[in-house]
Write an enzyme that holds these catalytic residues in place. Sequence first.
Site, PDB file in Angstrom:
ATOM      1  N   GLY A   1       0.823  -1.202   0.000  1.00  0.00           N
ATOM      2  CA  GLY A   1       0.000   0.000   0.000  1.00  0.00           C
ATOM      3  C   GLY A   1       0.858   1.253   0.000  1.00  0.00           C
TER       4      GLY A   1
ATOM      5  CG  HIS B   1       3.329   0.883  -5.597  1.00  0.00           C
ATOM      6  ND1 HIS B   1       3.641   1.977  -4.833  1.00  0.00           N
ATOM      7  CD2 HIS B   1       3.900  -0.181  -4.990  1.00  0.00           C
ATOM      8  CE1 HIS B   1       4.364   1.587  -3.791  1.00  0.00           C
ATOM      9  NE2 HIS B   1       4.544   0.289  -3.862  1.00  0.00           N
TER      10      HIS B   1
ATOM     11  N   GLY C   1       9.321  -4.245  -8.432  1.00  0.00           N
ATOM     12  CA  GLY C   1      10.067  -3.081  -8.904  1.00  0.00           C
ATOM     13  C   GLY C   1      11.568  -3.342  -8.905  1.00  0.00           C
ATOM     14  CD  GLN C   2      14.289  -3.363 -13.812  1.00  0.00           C
ATOM     15  OE1 GLN C   2      14.798  -2.277 -14.090  1.00  0.00           O
ATOM     16  NE2 GLN C   2      14.001  -4.266 -14.733  1.00  0.00           N
ATOM     17  CE  LYS C   3      13.554   3.359  -4.289  1.00  0.00           C
ATOM     18  NZ  LYS C   3      13.370   2.552  -3.134  1.00  0.00           N
ATOM     19  CG  ASP C   4      12.385  -2.208  -3.196  1.00  0.00           C
ATOM     20  OD1 ASP C   4      13.078  -1.429  -2.518  1.00  0.00           O
ATOM     21  OD2 ASP C   4      11.168  -2.054  -3.361  1.00  0.00           O
TER      22      ASP C   4
ATOM     23  CG  LEU D   1       8.471   8.029  -8.126  1.00  0.00           C
ATOM     24  CD1 LEU D   1       7.028   7.998  -8.619  1.00  0.00           C
ATOM     25  CD2 LEU D   1       8.803   9.434  -7.637  1.00  0.00           C
TER      26      LEU D   1
ATOM     27  CB  SER E   1       5.991   4.437   0.459  1.00  0.00           C
ATOM     28  OG  SER E   1       6.850   3.390   0.787  1.00  0.00           O
TER      29      SER E   1
HETATM   30  O1  PAF Z   1       8.265  -4.392  -1.876  1.00  0.00           O
HETATM   31  C1  PAF Z   1       7.295  -4.454  -1.092  1.00  0.00           C
HETATM   32  O2  PAF Z   1       6.386  -3.604  -1.097  1.00  0.00           O
HETATM   33  C2  PAF Z   1       7.221  -5.595  -0.086  1.00  0.00           C
HETATM   34  O3  PAF Z   1       8.491  -5.968   0.347  1.00  0.00           O
HETATM   35  C3  PAF Z   1       6.444  -6.797  -0.612  1.00  0.00           C
HETATM   36  C4  PAF Z   1       7.119  -7.418  -1.829  1.00  0.00           C
HETATM   37  C5  PAF Z   1       5.020  -6.395  -0.982  1.00  0.00           C
HETATM   38  C6  PAF Z   1       6.376  -7.875   0.474  1.00  0.00           C
HETATM   39  O4  PAF Z   1       5.744  -7.397   1.612  1.00  0.00           O
END
Ligand code: PAF
Length: 301
Positions: free
Chosen positions: A35, A41, A164-167, A201, A203
């Site tokens: 969220g 997203h 996301g490739q960001k993570d 970007l 959160s």
């Molecule tokens: O990247 C995220 O938002 C979270 O780590 C995920 C993949 C939804 C797991 O809680």
Amino acid sequence: MAIKLVTTVAGLHAESARLLREKQGASQGLVPTMGALHEGHAALARTAVEQNDVVVATIFVNPLQFGDAVDLDRYPRTLEADLALLDAQGVDIAFAPAVEEVYPGGEPLVRVTSGRLGEKWEGASRPGHFDGALTVVAKLLHYGIPAAGLAGGVGLPAYRAYFGQKDAQQLALVRRMVVDLNFPVDIVGVPTVRSAEGLALSSRNRFLSDDEREAALVLSRALRLLEERANAHEPLDLESAQAMVESQPLVKLDYFDVVDPATLEPLAENCRETPFRGEALALIAAKVGPVRLIDNAPLSS
Ligand code: PAF
């Protein structure tokens, strides 16, 4: 709103089966989120909608991946706005379960362990984070498996999940988990979305003051410098890019390195004096004021 909100696993399965049948669907996409959704997203959701007949987004703030109860409480909960964003991208189902639905017996005794790949970089400053994240991703990927035989009775519909490739470290770990543990899903990495000035970007950006937001731009500038050198087949000269970040007083650098995209092992000697050749990932993490930010750039030459 056309999007359907479900809060139970049974409700998710019933709704996804109904939609796959109604649309004669041959594919289902899953977009796991916590969220507090933003344009990054939205890009995940849009890509999933382009590539699949039925798309499920999950909204679940996973307690297992927070080391600190304060961070967990502070994590923004913005369900109405999240549903509107997902609906605008054409997502069919939002699955937003309570903690008890996902962990009915309390915290799970048996978890996915992220191993060596989860101990370095982000894992070093957030112990247990990736075990918690992979454990819930494993559960979410299972919840989202499309029912067999719904697409005209011929086998399973295709199943894809979007991250996301960001993570970058999370994405590398999820890719590894689905291969190592034989999950029936294709993992799709979606490029990082940036502000007009280049800030990735996140959160967490909402916690930056105006000055901190300006200072944070040095992260993407330093990554761009490495990209330009890689594209020009020059030595990456990581040290000078590090010095650029460290010259910004509001930024405290945690790590900045060039690594193998799959193993995340440093590629040190391929970036100093010799012209850069190959595929790599530049990873950076820093505290900007009180906010920890991460970013990365794929390098190719
Ligand atoms: O990247 C995220 O938002 C979270 O780590 C995920 C993949 C939804 C797991 O809680």
